[in-house]
Design a protein around this motif. Structure first.
Motif, PDB file in Angstrom:
ATOM      1  N   GLN A  73     -50.751  25.134 -90.973  1.00 38.05           N
ATOM      2  CA  GLN A  73     -50.512  26.243 -90.049  1.00 38.05           C
ATOM      3  C   GLN A  73     -51.845  26.896 -89.752  1.00 38.05           C
ATOM      4  O   GLN A  73     -52.704  26.953 -90.621  1.00 38.05           O
ATOM      5  CB  GLN A  73     -49.632  27.286 -90.740  1.00 38.05           C
ATOM      6  CG  GLN A  73     -48.178  27.259 -90.344  1.00 38.05           C
ATOM      7  CD  GLN A  73     -47.457  28.434 -90.972  1.00 38.05           C
ATOM      8  OE1 GLN A  73     -47.627  28.723 -92.141  1.00 38.05           O
ATOM      9  NE2 GLN A  73     -46.655  29.103 -90.189  1.00 38.05           N
ATOM     10  N   LEU A  79     -50.684  34.994 -89.709  1.00 35.57           N
ATOM     11  CA  LEU A  79     -50.869  36.445 -89.596  1.00 35.57           C
ATOM     12  C   LEU A  79     -49.670  37.070 -88.893  1.00 35.57           C
ATOM     13  O   LEU A  79     -49.122  38.080 -89.334  1.00 35.57           O
ATOM     14  CB  LEU A  79     -52.158  36.762 -88.832  1.00 35.57           C
ATOM     15  CG  LEU A  79     -52.488  38.232 -88.664  1.00 35.57           C
ATOM     16  CD1 LEU A  79     -52.813  38.866 -90.002  1.00 35.57           C
ATOM     17  CD2 LEU A  79     -53.659  38.427 -87.720  1.00 35.57           C
ATOM     18  N   THR A 297     -50.693  35.532-107.721  1.00 39.01           N
ATOM     19  CA  THR A 297     -51.450  35.913-106.526  1.00 39.01           C
ATOM     20  C   THR A 297     -52.016  37.319-106.702  1.00 39.01           C
ATOM     21  O   THR A 297     -53.186  37.566-106.441  1.00 39.01           O
ATOM     22  CB  THR A 297     -50.538  35.872-105.291  1.00 39.01           C
ATOM     23  OG1 THR A 297     -49.716  34.723-105.364  1.00 39.01           O
ATOM     24  CG2 THR A 297     -51.348  35.828-104.031  1.00 39.01           C
ATOM     25  N   PRO A 317     -55.887  38.859-103.352  1.00 38.45           N
ATOM     26  CA  PRO A 317     -56.755  38.322-102.310  1.00 38.45           C
ATOM     27  C   PRO A 317     -56.927  39.277-101.133  1.00 38.45           C
ATOM     28  O   PRO A 317     -57.909  39.206-100.417  1.00 38.45           O
ATOM     29  CB  PRO A 317     -56.055  37.037-101.882  1.00 38.45           C
ATOM     30  CG  PRO A 317     -54.652  37.181-102.299  1.00 38.45           C
ATOM     31  CD  PRO A 317     -54.627  38.121-103.457  1.00 38.45           C
TER      32      PRO A 317
ATOM     33  N   LEU B 115     -62.500  32.884 -98.501  1.00 41.18           N
ATOM     34  CA  LEU B 115     -61.951  33.476 -97.280  1.00 41.18           C
ATOM     35  C   LEU B 115     -63.077  33.895 -96.339  1.00 41.18           C
ATOM     36  O   LEU B 115     -63.000  33.702 -95.127  1.00 41.18           O
ATOM     37  CB  LEU B 115     -61.078  34.692 -97.627  1.00 41.18           C
ATOM     38  CG  LEU B 115     -59.777  34.401 -98.383  1.00 41.18           C
ATOM     39  CD1 LEU B 115     -59.082  35.693 -98.777  1.00 41.18           C
ATOM     40  CD2 LEU B 115     -58.840  33.560 -97.543  1.00 41.18           C
ATOM     41  N   SER B 137     -52.947  32.186-102.307  1.00 39.73           N
ATOM     42  CA  SER B 137     -53.966  33.223-102.237  1.00 39.73           C
ATOM     43  C   SER B 137     -54.615  33.294-100.860  1.00 39.73           C
ATOM     44  O   SER B 137     -55.474  34.124-100.636  1.00 39.73           O
ATOM     45  CB  SER B 137     -55.024  32.984-103.303  1.00 39.73           C
ATOM     46  OG  SER B 137     -55.578  31.712-103.130  1.00 39.73           O
ATOM     47  N   PHE B 138     -54.193  32.407 -99.948  1.00 35.07           N
ATOM     48  CA  PHE B 138     -54.747  32.480 -98.599  1.00 35.07           C
ATOM     49  C   PHE B 138     -54.117  33.676 -97.898  1.00 35.07           C
ATOM     50  O   PHE B 138     -52.916  33.705 -97.666  1.00 35.07           O
ATOM     51  CB  PHE B 138     -54.447  31.202 -97.823  1.00 35.07           C
ATOM     52  CG  PHE B 138     -54.992  31.220 -96.427  1.00 35.07           C
ATOM     53  CD1 PHE B 138     -56.317  30.976 -96.197  1.00 35.07           C
ATOM     54  CD2 PHE B 138     -54.169  31.515 -95.347  1.00 35.07           C
ATOM     55  CE1 PHE B 138     -56.826  31.003 -94.908  1.00 35.07           C
ATOM     56  CE2 PHE B 138     -54.676  31.543 -94.064  1.00 35.07           C
ATOM     57  CZ  PHE B 138     -56.005  31.279 -93.850  1.00 35.07           C
ATOM     58  N   SER B 139     -54.943  34.665 -97.574  1.00 31.38           N
ATOM     59  CA  SER B 139     -54.411  35.886 -96.992  1.00 31.38           C
ATOM     60  C   SER B 139     -54.895  36.034 -95.555  1.00 31.38           C
ATOM     61  O   SER B 139     -56.043  36.390 -95.317  1.00 31.38           O
ATOM     62  CB  SER B 139     -54.867  37.079 -97.825  1.00 31.38           C
ATOM     63  OG  SER B 139     -54.666  38.257 -97.110  1.00 31.38           O
ATOM     64  N   PRO B 140     -54.028  35.747 -94.574  1.00 29.05           N
ATOM     65  CA  PRO B 140     -54.447  35.879 -93.180  1.00 29.05           C
ATOM     66  C   PRO B 140     -54.878  37.304 -92.859  1.00 29.05           C
ATOM     67  O   PRO B 140     -55.753  37.525 -92.017  1.00 29.05           O
ATOM     68  CB  PRO B 140     -53.203  35.480 -92.383  1.00 29.05           C
ATOM     69  CG  PRO B 140     -52.093  35.394 -93.339  1.00 29.05           C
ATOM     70  CD  PRO B 140     -52.655  35.259 -94.691  1.00 29.05           C
ATOM     71  N   LYS B 141     -54.279  38.250 -93.567  1.00 27.42           N
ATOM     72  CA  LYS B 141     -54.617  39.652 -93.324  1.00 27.42           C
ATOM     73  C   LYS B 141     -56.070  39.921 -93.707  1.00 27.42           C
ATOM     74  O   LYS B 141     -56.793  40.617 -92.995  1.00 27.42           O
ATOM     75  CB  LYS B 141     -53.679  40.514 -94.170  1.00 27.42           C
ATOM     76  CG  LYS B 141     -53.634  41.946 -93.746  1.00 27.42           C
ATOM     77  CD  LYS B 141     -52.583  42.676 -94.546  1.00 27.42           C
ATOM     78  CE  LYS B 141     -52.949  44.130 -94.657  1.00 27.42           C
ATOM     79  NZ  LYS B 141     -52.296  44.762 -95.794  1.00 27.42           N
ATOM     80  N   ARG B 142     -56.467  39.373 -94.821  1.00 31.63           N
ATOM     81  CA  ARG B 142     -57.843  39.556 -95.279  1.00 31.63           C
ATOM     82  C   ARG B 142     -58.815  38.889 -94.296  1.00 31.63           C
ATOM     83  O   ARG B 142     -59.876  39.426 -94.006  1.00 31.63           O
ATOM     84  CB  ARG B 142     -57.983  38.974 -96.685  1.00 31.63           C
ATOM     85  CG  ARG B 142     -59.357  39.023 -97.267  1.00 31.63           C
ATOM     86  CD  ARG B 142     -59.786  40.422 -97.646  1.00 31.63           C
ATOM     87  NE  ARG B 142     -61.183  40.420 -98.095  1.00 31.63           N
ATOM     88  CZ  ARG B 142     -62.040  41.397 -97.889  1.00 31.63           C
ATOM     89  NH1 ARG B 142     -61.658  42.485 -97.253  1.00 31.63           N
ATOM     90  NH2 ARG B 142     -63.276  41.313 -98.312  1.00 31.63           N
ATOM     91  N   ALA B 144     -58.308  38.512 -91.141  1.00 32.72           N
ATOM     92  CA  ALA B 144     -58.352  39.379 -89.963  1.00 32.72           C
ATOM     93  C   ALA B 144     -59.298  40.549 -90.203  1.00 32.72           C
ATOM     94  O   ALA B 144     -60.065  40.933 -89.314  1.00 32.72           O
ATOM     95  CB  ALA B 144     -56.950  39.882 -89.643  1.00 32.72           C
ATOM     96  N   MET B 167     -59.023  32.837 -85.696  1.00 32.66           N
ATOM     97  CA  MET B 167     -57.918  32.546 -86.597  1.00 32.66           C
ATOM     98  C   MET B 167     -57.188  31.266 -86.222  1.00 32.66           C
ATOM     99  O   MET B 167     -56.540  30.656 -87.071  1.00 32.66           O
ATOM    100  CB  MET B 167     -56.973  33.728 -86.660  1.00 32.66           C
ATOM    101  CG  MET B 167     -57.711  34.925 -87.202  1.00 32.66           C
ATOM    102  SD  MET B 167     -56.751  36.165 -88.004  1.00 32.66           S
ATOM    103  CE  MET B 167     -55.825  35.349 -89.206  1.00 32.66           C
ATOM    104  N   ILE B 170     -58.710  28.200 -88.087  1.00 28.37           N
ATOM    105  CA  ILE B 170     -58.543  28.053 -89.529  1.00 28.37           C
ATOM    106  C   ILE B 170     -57.144  27.523 -89.783  1.00 28.37           C
ATOM    107  O   ILE B 170     -56.167  28.118 -89.348  1.00 28.37           O
ATOM    108  CB  ILE B 170     -58.740  29.406 -90.242  1.00 28.37           C
ATOM    109  CG1 ILE B 170     -60.124  29.974 -89.938  1.00 28.37           C
ATOM    110  CG2 ILE B 170     -58.555  29.248 -91.742  1.00 28.37           C
ATOM    111  CD1 ILE B 170     -60.342  31.364 -90.449  1.00 28.37           C
ATOM    112  N   PHE B 171     -57.080  26.396 -90.438  1.00 23.10           N
ATOM    113  CA  PHE B 171     -55.787  25.801 -90.748  1.00 23.10           C
ATOM    114  C   PHE B 171     -55.530  25.920 -92.242  1.00 23.10           C
ATOM    115  O   PHE B 171     -56.427  25.708 -93.043  1.00 23.10           O
ATOM    116  CB  PHE B 171     -55.750  24.325 -90.345  1.00 23.10           C
ATOM    117  CG  PHE B 171     -55.710  24.121 -88.871  1.00 23.10           C
ATOM    118  CD1 PHE B 171     -54.505  23.909 -88.231  1.00 23.10           C
ATOM    119  CD2 PHE B 171     -56.869  24.178 -88.110  1.00 23.10           C
ATOM    120  CE1 PHE B 171     -54.467  23.738 -86.863  1.00 23.10           C
ATOM    121  CE2 PHE B 171     -56.834  24.015 -86.746  1.00 23.10           C
ATOM    122  CZ  PHE B 171     -55.622  23.790 -86.121  1.00 23.10           C
ATOM    123  N   CYS B 172     -54.310  26.266 -92.579  1.00 19.69           N
ATOM    124  CA  CYS B 172     -53.985  26.414 -93.989  1.00 19.69           C
ATOM    125  C   CYS B 172     -52.842  25.476 -94.347  1.00 19.69           C
ATOM    126  O   CYS B 172     -51.910  25.318 -93.575  1.00 19.69           O
ATOM    127  CB  CYS B 172     -53.601  27.857 -94.275  1.00 19.69           C
ATOM    128  SG  CYS B 172     -53.064  28.116 -95.953  1.00 19.69           S
TER     129      CYS B 172
END
Lengths: 346, 322
Positions: A73, A79, A297, A317, B115, B137-142, B144, B167, B170-172
């Protein structure tokens, strides 16, 4: 996509090419037995080749052939998804603030602290709060409570549910219509009915129940939180082989991580404390060792600050380190009652 | 006897390095029958002739030093991590074509470095970032937040557009066991092979946070399968890095070693796999992290640097209505 870079063994690739199968379309109509005859290979091998080909053509047509990876994704999509997510409130505003709104779904949160600080109280509170109906700004979910220590008190859960209902109704007092709509849900008994309780008496049972959860959650889609109180208890006794313990625990944490992602729920692990000898002094740290400290986490440490209970974000994180006071009242976890209500940021 | 077999003796002489007469003699005495056997099977098996070109195709072409240097100058760039301390320490950042490992205790800043590098690399148009997440632990908010910090000179619409562009690069992918990781890596290799031909935007940074949490459940015990899986994951990572000019960044945790001193997990056989190994530490309750080189391909070990993890609050998040 060409035959030359199909992910099959080189000898098969060469046989395909030399038998005249140079394009995907030439393979689309052929049957496994015919292919096996043409290539002089076993039937099983031929059907494997055709399976690979059909998988690739399907994924190409799905993603227009340019998706980087199946199942990946972009951060942008994630987000947007994250912003739609609701948080599970702890009942204490200050604590919610430092947690970024409450306990997050799709994350594993570890809560640790000395005995009597209120870990189990927080566990019960979350099991109740997750059930606040959507109309009242909650998640309207159900809870799984895995009790290893036998500290879950159903009378207390009833009390907390009553307190939660009272406060929620107070907050939405002016919305008469909403109250009529979910009168049935807003009863302590229906709150208790939606807590699935597992009592665990050994670490084998603990591993078994976590493996069983996969199946259980597939049937109970509404479960939004899993609370394990405590994850430590059985692993701290009768475990001689520490290396084996680390392996089992890490495997367990990966399972839990997978559950949170697949079923979009929160996992809260309650952990005990232990003393550790570092730099010449004994310090309190969470139990289960250094490898386990990576299993979550987010980590929240509950501690005493004078006569006040505090929570501290030790690892996350996305959240910054911060601490906030909270109190345990007869209704459950609430804001600290003293004058100093300010959230201290670090 | 030695004289009668002169040709074979010559052939073996080039193989035996020392030229010790007794050893070459003993070889010679064995030689005729093995050669006979070889000849027979060679002529019998016509398939060998067909297979041979394939074997020759299989190996990589040789390169000389000048070509290697050219390759490293043209294709192996440094990707900045965004933390000045680390970038200066590493002479520019994470090197493409290399496997970099970060070790450190829990909450020492490993994920933050991951990140931040992901955001910066995607932002600076270097290419696509692939993030393999094993601990949620991948935080899209962080991310951003970081992009917001980086683009503080922009405002309004432009900022929003920039955020979306970064964004989307970046692929997760979430992975919860080692077999799934190997599967992902094979898929990735396959995709990259195609991309080299079609020339799409390329992946330049692959992050695995953390690889140790996948490996710990399979390592140890009596069998050696765990170690096998670990090493094969390492081999694929290094191959991807080298062939497709990707910088690979993995994180590893630490375990208590002798006398309670922390040491990197995964043991000795993993130790030899990464090109660069960095150790992170952070003092309790402060934002300042220390980084030191434990292993590097061309730099002295033991050098240290400091960097600060910013914990500025994120304005863009609160303002965005959805």
């Amino acid at each position: 996509m060409e035959i030359a870079n199909l992910p099959i063994s080189p000898s098969h690739r060469a046989k395909l090419l030399s038998a005249g199968y140079t394009t995907f379309s030439s393979l689309s109509a052929v049957s496994p037995s015919q292919l096996a005859r043409d290539l002089n290979i076993a039937l099983q091998e031929a059907s494997d080749i055709l399976k690979v080909v059909s998988d690739i053509t399907r994924s190409e047509s799905l993603h227009g052939g340019n998706a980087i990876l199946k199942g990946a994704q972009t951060a942008w999509d994630m987000l947007s998804e994250e912003q739609m997510q609701k948080r599970i409130t702890t009942g204490c505003d200050d604590l919610d603030t430092i947690l970024g709104g409450g306990i997050h779904c799709k994350e594993v949160t570890e809560v640790g602290g000395v005995p009597g600080i209120g870990k189990t109280q927080l566990g019960i509170q979350l099991a109740v709060n997750v059930q606040i109906p959507v109309e009242y700004g909650g998640l309207g979910g159900k809870a799984v409570y895995i009790d290893t220590e036998g500290s879950f008190m159903v009378e207390r859960a009833y009390q907390v549910a009553e307190g939660c209902i009272m406060d929620t109704l107070d907050k939405f007092g002016h919305h008469r219509k909403v109250i009529l709509d979910c009168q049935e849900q807003m009863q302590p008994n229906s709150f208790l009915a939606n807590i699935f309780y597992f009592r665990i008496c050994s670490y084998t049972e603990q591993i078994a129940v976590i493996n069983y959860l996969q199946k259980f959650l597939a049937e109970q889609k509404d479960v939004k939180i899993i609370i394990i109180d405590s994850v430590t208890f059985h692993f701290r006794q009768d475990f001689d082989d520490l290396a084996l313990r680390t392996r089992v625990l890490c495997g367990m944490s990966l399972k839990l991580m997978e559950l949170t992602k697949t079923y979009n729920l929160a996992v809260v692990l309650l952990n005990q404390v232990t003393t550790k000898f570092t730099e010449g002094s004994f310090q309190l740290t969470l139990a289960l060792g250094d490898s386990w400290s990576h299993a979550c986490t987010n980590r929240v440490i509950l501690y005493w600050n004078g006569n006040e209970r505090h929570a501290y974000i030790d690892k996350s994180p996305s959240l910054r380190s911060a601490s906030a006071p909270f109190s345990v009242t007869s209704k459950g976890i609430r804001n600290a009652t003293s004058q100093c209500k300010r959230v201290r940021m670090m | 006897m030695a004289e009668s077999n002169e040709p074979q003796a010559k052939a073996t002489a080039s193989v035996s390095s020392s030229g010790n007469p007794t050893s070459s003699l003993s070889r010679v005495s064995k030689c005729p029958e093995t050669l006979e056997e070889g000849k027979r099977s060679f002529s019998d098996d016509a398939g060998f002739a067909r297979v041979q070109p394939m074997i020759e195709d299989w190996h990589q072409p040789w390169l000389n030093g000048v070509e290697l240097l050219e390759d490293s100058n043209h294709n192996k760039h440094f990707l900045p991590t965004g933390y000045e301390g680390i970038d200066v320490l590493l002479g520019g950042g994470l090197c493409e074509g290399q496997l970099t490992e970060m070790v450190g205790p829990s909450s020492s800043g490993k994920t933050q470095v991951c990140l931040y590098s992901a955001a910066l690399v995607a932002d600076k148009h270097f290419g696509v970032v692939m993030f393999v997440d094993t601990c949620n632990s991948f935080s899209p908010k962080r991310i951003a937040c970081i992009v917001d910090q980086l683009s503080s000179s922009f405002s309004g619409e432009a900022k929003e557009r920039r955020l979306k562009r970064v964004m989307s690069n970046i692929f997760c992918h979430s992975v919860f066991d080692i077999f799934a990781l190997l599967d992902v890596l094979h898929q990735l290799e396959f995709k990259l092979k195609q991309q080299v031909k079609s020339g799409d935007t390329k992946i330049c940074l692959l992050i695995i946070d953390s690889i140790s949490s996948l490996l710990t459940p399979v390592l140890g015990g009596k069998g050696s399968e765990g170690r096998l899986l670990m090493v094969s994951a390492g081999i694929i990572l290094k191959k991807l890095a080298n062939e497709y000019n990707i910088s690979v960044l993995v994180t590893n945790h630490m375990v208590g070693g002798e006398g309670g001193i922390l040491k990197p997990a995964l043991g000795e056989s993993w130790k030899s796999i990464p090109h660069v190994r960095l150790q992170l530490t952070r003092d309790q309750g402060s934002n300042i992290c220390n980084v030191s080189i434990l292993k590097h391909t061309f730099m002295a070990t033991g050098r240290t640097a400091k960097f600060v993890i910013h914990s500025r609050s994120c304005s863009v998040q609160d303002g965005r209505g959805r």
